[in-house]
Every structure is written in C-alpha cells, then in structure tokens.
Design a protein around this motif. Structure first.
Motif, PDB file in Angstrom:
ATOM      1  N   ALA A  39       0.872  -1.180   0.000  1.00  0.00           N
ATOM      2  CA  ALA A  39       0.000   0.000   0.000  1.00  0.00           C
ATOM      3  C   ALA A  39       0.903   1.223   0.000  1.00  0.00           C
ATOM      4  N   LEU A  40       1.032   1.859  -1.153  1.00  0.00           N
ATOM      5  CA  LEU A  40       1.939   2.988  -1.330  1.00  0.00           C
ATOM      6  C   LEU A  40       1.128   4.273  -1.384  1.00  0.00           C
ATOM      7  N   GLY A  41       1.452   5.214  -0.501  1.00  0.00           N
ATOM      8  CA  GLY A  41       0.662   6.435  -0.506  1.00  0.00           C
ATOM      9  C   GLY A  41       1.182   7.491   0.438  1.00  0.00           C
ATOM     10  N   ASP A  42       0.266   8.382   0.813  1.00  0.00           N
ATOM     11  CA  ASP A  42       0.603   9.505   1.680  1.00  0.00           C
ATOM     12  C   ASP A  42      -0.067   9.329   3.037  1.00  0.00           C
ATOM     13  N   SER A  43      -0.494  10.436   3.650  1.00  0.00           N
ATOM     14  CA  SER A  43      -1.057  10.374   4.997  1.00  0.00           C
ATOM     15  C   SER A  43      -2.365   9.606   5.058  1.00  0.00           C
ATOM     16  N   LEU A  44      -3.120   9.578   3.964  1.00  0.00           N
ATOM     17  CA  LEU A  44      -4.366   8.815   3.965  1.00  0.00           C
ATOM     18  C   LEU A  44      -4.084   7.317   4.033  1.00  0.00           C
ATOM     19  N   THR A  45      -2.969   6.893   3.479  1.00  0.00           N
ATOM     20  CA  THR A  45      -2.555   5.495   3.597  1.00  0.00           C
ATOM     21  C   THR A  45      -1.930   5.253   4.960  1.00  0.00           C
ATOM     22  N   ALA A  46      -1.113   6.189   5.419  1.00  0.00           N
ATOM     23  CA  ALA A  46      -0.458   6.039   6.725  1.00  0.00           C
ATOM     24  C   ALA A  46      -1.473   5.967   7.854  1.00  0.00           C
ATOM     25  N   GLY A  47      -2.623   6.621   7.660  1.00  0.00           N
ATOM     26  CA  GLY A  47      -3.652   6.602   8.694  1.00  0.00           C
ATOM     27  C   GLY A  47      -3.629   7.805   9.612  1.00  0.00           C
ATOM     28  N   TYR A  48      -3.150   8.930   9.097  1.00  0.00           N
ATOM     29  CA  TYR A  48      -3.115  10.165   9.892  1.00  0.00           C
ATOM     30  C   TYR A  48      -4.511  10.485  10.428  1.00  0.00           C
ATOM     31  N   GLY A  49      -4.567  10.793  11.728  1.00  0.00           N
ATOM     32  CA  GLY A  49      -5.852  11.073  12.355  1.00  0.00           C
ATOM     33  C   GLY A  49      -6.396   9.897  13.136  1.00  0.00           C
ATOM     34  N   ALA A  50      -5.664   8.777  13.110  1.00  0.00           N
ATOM     35  CA  ALA A  50      -6.054   7.573  13.856  1.00  0.00           C
ATOM     36  C   ALA A  50      -4.773   6.856  14.268  1.00  0.00           C
ATOM     37  N   ASN A 190     -10.983   9.848  10.009  1.00  0.00           N
ATOM     38  CA  ASN A 190     -10.791   9.412  11.394  1.00  0.00           C
ATOM     39  C   ASN A 190     -10.857   7.885  11.411  1.00  0.00           C
ATOM     40  N   ALA A 191     -10.824   7.300  12.606  1.00  0.00           N
ATOM     41  CA  ALA A 191     -10.813   5.839  12.699  1.00  0.00           C
ATOM     42  C   ALA A 191     -12.005   5.216  11.985  1.00  0.00           C
ATOM     43  N   LYS A 192     -13.178   5.799  12.190  1.00  0.00           N
ATOM     44  CA  LYS A 192     -14.372   5.274  11.530  1.00  0.00           C
ATOM     45  C   LYS A 192     -14.263   5.422  10.016  1.00  0.00           C
ATOM     46  N   GLY A 193     -13.713   6.543   9.579  1.00  0.00           N
ATOM     47  CA  GLY A 193     -13.552   6.770   8.149  1.00  0.00           C
ATOM     48  C   GLY A 193     -12.597   5.783   7.504  1.00  0.00           C
ATOM     49  N   TYR A 194     -11.480   5.491   8.189  1.00  0.00           N
ATOM     50  CA  TYR A 194     -10.536   4.517   7.629  1.00  0.00           C
ATOM     51  C   TYR A 194     -11.152   3.123   7.564  1.00  0.00           C
ATOM     52  N   ALA A 195     -12.008   2.798   8.513  1.00  0.00           N
ATOM     53  CA  ALA A 195     -12.702   1.504   8.465  1.00  0.00           C
ATOM     54  C   ALA A 195     -13.619   1.433   7.246  1.00  0.00           C
ATOM     55  N   VAL A 196     -14.290   2.554   6.940  1.00  0.00           N
ATOM     56  CA  VAL A 196     -15.155   2.597   5.756  1.00  0.00           C
ATOM     57  C   VAL A 196     -14.316   2.477   4.487  1.00  0.00           C
ATOM     58  N   ILE A 197     -13.182   3.172   4.448  1.00  0.00           N
ATOM     59  CA  ILE A 197     -12.290   3.076   3.290  1.00  0.00           C
ATOM     60  C   ILE A 197     -11.864   1.629   3.064  1.00  0.00           C
ATOM     61  N   ALA A 198     -11.449   0.962   4.140  1.00  0.00           N
ATOM     62  CA  ALA A 198     -10.992  -0.428   4.015  1.00  0.00           C
ATOM     63  C   ALA A 198     -12.086  -1.334   3.484  1.00  0.00           C
TER      64      ALA A 198
END
Length: 211
Positions: A39-50, A190-198
């Motif tokens: 998974a190559l990316g920026d802060s959205l991949t790193a999980g910034y905010g969670a 946020n944590a909930k948002g990253y769960a939705v993304i996944a």
C-alpha cells in the motif's frame, strides 16, 4: 430482461454470460489468501488522524487475510512516492500494489501533468512487478465542495488507470472525506472513516476479481 434472454444467459459459460450482461470479467486471477500487498501512498494510507492499527491497510489486512505493508508517508508527493516505489519494488516481492498518491501535489499547487506523469510511472513500475495493480483516486482539494459533502475524484486518475491498464478504485476517498462524521480534519479520515475506506476497497477489489 425477458425469459428468453435469461434462458440464453443460463446456457452460456459464466464469462460469456457476464459479458452478455454488459459486465467485464477480471483480467487477473484472484490473489492467494496470504498474498503480500504493498500500500503505497501519503497520509491517507499512513492513517493520519487515527492509530496505526486503525489505518485502512491494517483493516484491509484483517478483512482479506492479505499481508498489507503500509508504506504511507505523511506529506509525501507523487515524486517522493515514485522514488520510494522503485526501491520498494527492487528490494521486495509483492503480489499486488495499491497506489494512492497525489493529494499533496494538488494541495501545494504542483503541476497536474507532472503529478499525472509520476503516478503513471509508479503504476508502470508496479505492473512490471505484478499484474495486480490498483490506483486509488484522490479527490481534488475543493474546500467548498468538502463543506457541502460533494467531493469528487481528480480526473487524471481515471486517465492513468485506463492508459496503463490498471484497476481504478474510484469514489472511495472522495466519499469518506465528503462526510464530516468520517473525518479527523478537513483532509484526513478518522478511525471510523478509515474503516469505511478499508471495507469499500475490499468490496471493489473483490469486484475486480482480486478475491
């Protein structure tokens, strides 16, 4: 669809039946259950905010059984990701690559053509490594659209995926970041948002034939 059409489809092999319904068949075989995914990316991949455990790569691994290496770097640009991709692909063996980069380029007003060229170069390098490559589209940074919950993907991601013949993952980041309840700030989930993304990624990759 009438009864005669349904009977016709039932008599066809599955791949032809899908084509007759206007649905494309996956161009690659499903990944093995314990596949290693970059998974190559920026802060959205790193999980910034969670927390790291709440990042979408960590949750995607739980949903799929894949080993997902989180190579998201806060603040990274497409140029930086291209350099990292070359080193990562040279030194490791991955069964699949997910590319989600370009948001910081747009936020900093960098050249769109240059960003597109960098993302294309990353995708080409990844495709030389494995046929399982997907491009995660990032929304164009438009504060007003974010406020009213109507972000949309920057158009060049679709162009890159089509030209390079990679899987396009559309309307995932834009959907989550359009919902204030799923954001930790204006540009991060946020944590909930990253769960939705996944979950959205898992669903779309399944539809692409990866699972």
């Amino acid at each position: 669809m009438n009864r005669r059409h349904l009977l016709f489809l039932a008599a066809l092999p599955p791949a032809l039946a899908l084509a007759a319904c206007g649905k494309s068949t996956p161009s690659t075989a499903a990944l093995k259950p314990d596949a290693r995914v970059l998974a190559l990316g920026d802060s959205l991949t790193a999980g910034y905010g969670a927390t790291p455990e709440q990042s979408w790569p960590a949750i995607l691994a739980q949903l799929t059984g894949w080993h997902v290496d989180n190579e998201g770097v806060n603040g990274d640009t497409s140029a930086g990701a291209l350099e990292r991709a070359q080193a990562l692909l040279a030194g490791n063996r991955y069964d699949a690559v997910l590319v989600g980069i370009g948001g910081n380029d747009m936020l900093r007003g960098m050249s769109r053509p240059a960003t597109k060229d960098n993302v294309s170069a990353i995708v080409r390098a990844a495709l030389a490594h494995t046929p399982h490559v997907a491009v995660i589209a990032t929304p164009a940074p438009e504060p007003l659209r974010a406020t009213v919950g109507s972000l949309s993907d920057a158009g060049f991601y679709e162009e890159v995926a089509k030209t390079e013949k990679a899987v396009l993952i559309a309307d995932v980041y834009s959907t989550v970041l359009s919902d204030a309840a799923l954001r930790s700030d204006r540009i991060h989930a946020n944590a909930k948002g990253y769960a939705v993304i996944a979950q959205l990624l898992a669903d779309k990759l399944k539809a692409a034939g990866w699972r």
